[in-house]
Design a protein around this motif. Structure first.
Motif, PDB file in Angstrom:
ATOM      1  N   ILE A  55       8.906  -5.161  -5.265  1.00  0.00           N
ATOM      2  CA  ILE A  55       8.632  -6.321  -5.802  1.00  0.00           C
ATOM      3  C   ILE A  55       6.892  -5.881  -5.977  1.00  0.00           C
ATOM      4  CG2 ILE A  55       8.130  -8.662  -5.791  1.00  0.00           C
ATOM      5  CD1 ILE A  55      10.832  -8.309  -3.871  1.00  0.00           C
ATOM      6  N   ILE A  56       6.060  -5.919  -7.259  1.00  0.00           N
ATOM      7  CA  ILE A  56       5.298  -6.319  -7.659  1.00  0.00           C
ATOM      8  C   ILE A  56       4.150  -7.093  -7.974  1.00  0.00           C
ATOM      9  CG2 ILE A  56       2.932  -4.607  -9.244  1.00  0.00           C
ATOM     10  CD1 ILE A  56       5.696  -2.459  -9.225  1.00  0.00           C
ATOM     11  N   ASN A  57       3.630  -7.761  -7.730  1.00  0.00           N
ATOM     12  CA  ASN A  57       2.930  -8.965  -8.701  1.00  0.00           C
ATOM     13  C   ASN A  57       2.457  -8.535  -9.837  1.00  0.00           C
ATOM     14  OD1 ASN A  57       1.049 -10.983  -9.072  1.00  0.00           O
ATOM     15  ND2 ASN A  57       0.275 -11.341  -7.254  1.00  0.00           N
ATOM     16  N   GLU A  58       3.072  -9.225 -10.333  1.00  0.00           N
ATOM     17  CA  GLU A  58       2.580  -8.610 -12.315  1.00  0.00           C
ATOM     18  C   GLU A  58       0.915  -9.294 -11.980  1.00  0.00           C
ATOM     19  OE1 GLU A  58       4.429 -11.949 -11.324  1.00  0.00           O
ATOM     20  OE2 GLU A  58       3.440 -13.336 -11.920  1.00  0.00           O
ATOM     21  N   THR A  59       0.158 -10.289 -11.614  1.00  0.00           N
ATOM     22  CA  THR A  59      -1.367  -9.218 -11.868  1.00  0.00           C
ATOM     23  C   THR A  59      -1.631  -8.530 -10.646  1.00  0.00           C
ATOM     24  OG1 THR A  59      -1.528 -11.069  -9.658  1.00  0.00           O
ATOM     25  CG2 THR A  59      -1.493 -12.315 -11.839  1.00  0.00           C
ATOM     26  N   VAL A  60      -1.331  -7.765 -10.309  1.00  0.00           N
ATOM     27  CA  VAL A  60      -1.601  -6.584  -9.418  1.00  0.00           C
ATOM     28  C   VAL A  60      -1.986  -5.117 -11.470  1.00  0.00           C
ATOM     29  CG1 VAL A  60      -1.746  -4.600  -7.716  1.00  0.00           C
ATOM     30  CG2 VAL A  60      -1.257  -6.674  -7.572  1.00  0.00           C
ATOM     31  N   PRO A  61      -2.994  -5.426 -11.448  1.00  0.00           N
ATOM     32  CA  PRO A  61      -3.395  -4.078 -12.035  1.00  0.00           C
ATOM     33  C   PRO A  61      -2.922  -2.343 -11.551  1.00  0.00           C
ATOM     34  CG  PRO A  61      -5.462  -4.091 -11.550  1.00  0.00           C
ATOM     35  CD  PRO A  61      -4.640  -4.881 -10.636  1.00  0.00           C
ATOM     36  N   ASN A  62      -1.990  -2.004 -12.835  1.00  0.00           N
ATOM     37  CA  ASN A  62      -1.199  -0.548 -12.339  1.00  0.00           C
ATOM     38  C   ASN A  62      -2.457   0.318 -11.989  1.00  0.00           C
ATOM     39  OD1 ASN A  62      -2.627   0.202 -14.670  1.00  0.00           O
ATOM     40  ND2 ASN A  62      -0.695   0.336 -16.222  1.00  0.00           N
ATOM     41  N   ARG A  63      -3.545   0.154 -11.388  1.00  0.00           N
ATOM     42  CA  ARG A  63      -4.617   0.997 -11.067  1.00  0.00           C
ATOM     43  C   ARG A  63      -4.042   1.268  -9.527  1.00  0.00           C
ATOM     44  NH1 ARG A  63      -8.949  -0.339  -9.691  1.00  0.00           N
ATOM     45  NH2 ARG A  63      -8.708  -2.319 -10.644  1.00  0.00           N
ATOM     46  N   PHE A  64      -3.272   0.496  -8.919  1.00  0.00           N
ATOM     47  CA  PHE A  64      -3.164   0.273  -7.660  1.00  0.00           C
ATOM     48  C   PHE A  64      -1.946   0.264  -7.075  1.00  0.00           C
ATOM     49  CE2 PHE A  64      -6.201  -2.225  -5.468  1.00  0.00           C
ATOM     50  CZ  PHE A  64      -6.603  -2.142  -7.239  1.00  0.00           C
ATOM     51  N   SER A  65      -0.773   1.525  -6.560  1.00  0.00           N
ATOM     52  CA  SER A  65       0.145   2.287  -6.320  1.00  0.00           C
ATOM     53  C   SER A  65       0.673   1.884  -5.203  1.00  0.00           C
ATOM     54  CB  SER A  65       0.456   3.217  -6.818  1.00  0.00           C
ATOM     55  OG  SER A  65       0.152   4.199  -6.857  1.00  0.00           O
ATOM     56  N   PRO A  66       1.737   1.062  -4.717  1.00  0.00           N
ATOM     57  CA  PRO A  66       2.241   1.381  -3.530  1.00  0.00           C
ATOM     58  C   PRO A  66       2.527   2.967  -3.087  1.00  0.00           C
ATOM     59  CG  PRO A  66       3.545   0.360  -3.910  1.00  0.00           C
ATOM     60  CD  PRO A  66       2.891   0.466  -5.476  1.00  0.00           C
ATOM     61  N   LYS A  67       2.865   3.189  -1.807  1.00  0.00           N
ATOM     62  CA  LYS A  67       3.913   4.950  -1.219  1.00  0.00           C
ATOM     63  C   LYS A  67       3.903   5.331  -0.167  1.00  0.00           C
ATOM     64  CE  LYS A  67       1.364   8.042  -5.024  1.00  0.00           C
ATOM     65  NZ  LYS A  67       1.832   6.881  -5.697  1.00  0.00           N
ATOM     66  N   SER A  68       5.461   5.104  -0.237  1.00  0.00           N
ATOM     67  CA  SER A  68       6.313   5.142   1.054  1.00  0.00           C
ATOM     68  C   SER A  68       6.690   6.758   1.818  1.00  0.00           C
ATOM     69  CB  SER A  68       7.005   3.727   1.385  1.00  0.00           C
ATOM     70  OG  SER A  68       7.712   3.820   2.315  1.00  0.00           O
ATOM     71  N   PRO A  69       5.309   7.364   2.162  1.00  0.00           N
ATOM     72  CA  PRO A  69       7.138   8.324   2.491  1.00  0.00           C
ATOM     73  C   PRO A  69       7.573   8.660   3.525  1.00  0.00           C
ATOM     74  CG  PRO A  69       4.723   8.275   3.874  1.00  0.00           C
ATOM     75  CD  PRO A  69       5.438   6.833   2.875  1.00  0.00           C
ATOM     76  N   ASP A  70       8.045   7.559   4.160  1.00  0.00           N
ATOM     77  CA  ASP A  70       9.318   6.680   5.628  1.00  0.00           C
ATOM     78  C   ASP A  70       8.835   4.948   5.971  1.00  0.00           C
ATOM     79  OD1 ASP A  70       7.314   9.048   7.342  1.00  0.00           O
ATOM     80  OD2 ASP A  70       7.369   6.256   7.605  1.00  0.00           O
ATOM     81  N   LYS A  71       9.715   4.787   6.066  1.00  0.00           N
ATOM     82  CA  LYS A  71       9.921   3.732   6.648  1.00  0.00           C
ATOM     83  C   LYS A  71       8.979   2.477   7.502  1.00  0.00           C
ATOM     84  CE  LYS A  71      12.938   1.115   9.339  1.00  0.00           C
ATOM     85  NZ  LYS A  71      14.426   1.197  10.184  1.00  0.00           N
ATOM     86  N   ALA A  72       8.296   3.859   7.875  1.00  0.00           N
ATOM     87  CA  ALA A  72       7.130   2.785   8.941  1.00  0.00           C
ATOM     88  C   ALA A  72       5.841   3.366   7.936  1.00  0.00           C
ATOM     89  CB  ALA A  72       7.354   4.298   9.860  1.00  0.00           C
ATOM     90  N   HIS A  73       5.563   3.475   6.920  1.00  0.00           N
ATOM     91  CA  HIS A  73       4.550   3.767   6.155  1.00  0.00           C
ATOM     92  C   HIS A  73       4.848   2.865   4.838  1.00  0.00           C
ATOM     93  CE1 HIS A  73       4.291   7.258   9.866  1.00  0.00           C
ATOM     94  NE2 HIS A  73       3.221   6.803   9.197  1.00  0.00           N
ATOM     95  N   LEU A  74       3.213   2.602   4.367  1.00  0.00           N
ATOM     96  CA  LEU A  74       2.886   2.582   2.543  1.00  0.00           C
ATOM     97  C   LEU A  74       1.909   2.257   2.920  1.00  0.00           C
ATOM     98  CD1 LEU A  74       4.243   0.696   0.704  1.00  0.00           C
ATOM     99  CD2 LEU A  74       4.165  -1.339   1.576  1.00  0.00           C
ATOM    100  N   ASN A  75       1.730   2.769   2.453  1.00  0.00           N
ATOM    101  CA  ASN A  75      -0.115   3.499   2.034  1.00  0.00           C
ATOM    102  C   ASN A  75      -0.049   2.439   0.182  1.00  0.00           C
ATOM    103  OD1 ASN A  75      -0.127   5.060   4.292  1.00  0.00           O
ATOM    104  ND2 ASN A  75       1.199   6.804   2.534  1.00  0.00           N
ATOM    105  N   LEU A  76      -1.715   2.434   0.471  1.00  0.00           N
ATOM    106  CA  LEU A  76      -2.315   2.174  -1.301  1.00  0.00           C
ATOM    107  C   LEU A  76      -3.008   3.243  -1.548  1.00  0.00           C
ATOM    108  CD1 LEU A  76      -1.673  -0.845  -2.657  1.00  0.00           C
ATOM    109  CD2 LEU A  76      -3.564  -1.088  -1.489  1.00  0.00           C
ATOM    110  N   HIS A  77      -2.650   3.084  -2.816  1.00  0.00           N
ATOM    111  CA  HIS A  77      -3.489   4.509  -3.759  1.00  0.00           C
ATOM    112  C   HIS A  77      -4.393   3.584  -4.659  1.00  0.00           C
ATOM    113  CE1 HIS A  77      -2.052   7.725  -2.348  1.00  0.00           C
ATOM    114  NE2 HIS A  77      -0.792   7.273  -1.901  1.00  0.00           N
ATOM    115  N   ILE A  78      -5.465   3.965  -4.650  1.00  0.00           N
ATOM    116  CA  ILE A  78      -5.755   2.878  -5.869  1.00  0.00           C
ATOM    117  C   ILE A  78      -6.496   4.035  -7.176  1.00  0.00           C
ATOM    118  CG2 ILE A  78      -7.523   1.192  -6.163  1.00  0.00           C
ATOM    119  CD1 ILE A  78      -7.465  -0.139  -3.615  1.00  0.00           C
TER     120      ILE A  78
END
Lengths: 113, 113
Positions: A55-78
């Motif tokens: 679920i993405i907050n629509e106000t977040v620029p698409n320069r931000f992207s979450p990436k989840s290699p597994d259930k225990a990790h959620l990285n944020l790429h900018i």
């Protein structure tokens, strides 16, 4: 043991660079989140993510992207960092989507020069 | 519709006094109202929470009062202590927002010794 951990704690970088913030939770939770806290301490959700749904907050620029290699990790790429991206970014997790208690990490303080 | 308003922005209380922070919301679909406490340099942590089916919830020195008709809720800290000095955020969530939290802007509480 830290329940929700983030790295790095501090991040100073030049405008236009691409950077990543890592988040790990050892609580066995299914849902993870990214929040942005600006200089006025206002907390705003950016993403919530579990194995099934992003679920993405629509106000977040698409320069931000979450990436989840597994259930225990959620990285944020900018990508293409801008001055206005300077803030504290918090990762959080909860047992499931909609679960009442969210557990926050210690935050990553990002400064874009 | 998603906004949660919070006041005061900052609050100074003497040790032993009562700290009161107020929040108001517009979205009648909100069904969960937590309060988070954040110490400097740390992530927010759940303090106490309430659902609309009760008008008050007390946990130790912390009490939430909830007024459904007025769409308002407040946090009362009895016998305030210097260790309570922190930023307090009210929040709300609803099914139609993916149960994601909408945070108020925060109240910085200082309890003087």
């Amino acid at each position: 043991d830290t329940a929700v951990s983030q790295t790095p704690k501090y991040l100073v970088t030049q405008m236009g660079n691409d950077k990543s913030i890592k988040c790990e939770q050892n609580l066995g939770h299914d849902t993870m989140y990214w929040y942005k806290q600006d200089s006025k301490k206002f907390l705003k959700i950016m993403f919530s993510y579990n194995n099934k749904e992003l679920i993405i907050n629509e106000t977040v620029p698409n320069r931000f992207s979450p990436k989840s290699p597994d259930k225990a990790h959620l990285n944020l790429h900018i990508n293409s960092l801008e001055l206005g991206d300077s803030a504290v970014y918090f990762c959080a997790s909860s047992q499931e989507a909609g679960e009442e208690t969210q557990y926050f990490g210690p935050g990553t303080r990002l400064l874009v020069l | 519709q998603q906004q949660v308003k919070q006041s005061p922005q900052s609050l100074i209380v003497q040790k032993g006094g009562i700290s009161i922070i107020n929040c108001a919301y517009e979205n009648t679909a909100f069904d969960y109202f937590p309060w988070y406490q954040q110490f400097p340099g740390k992530g927010p942590a759940l303090l106490i929470a309430i659902r609309p089916d009760v008008s008050e919830k007390k946990e130790g020195r912390f009490t939430i009062s909830f007024n459904k008709s007025a769409k308002q809720f407040s946090l009362h800290i009895m016998d305030s202590q210097p260790g309570d000095s922190a930023t307090y955020f009210c929040a709300a969530s609803a099914d139609n927002y993916g149960q994601n939290f909408v945070f108020g802007p925060g109240t910085r509480l200082s309890v003087l010794p």
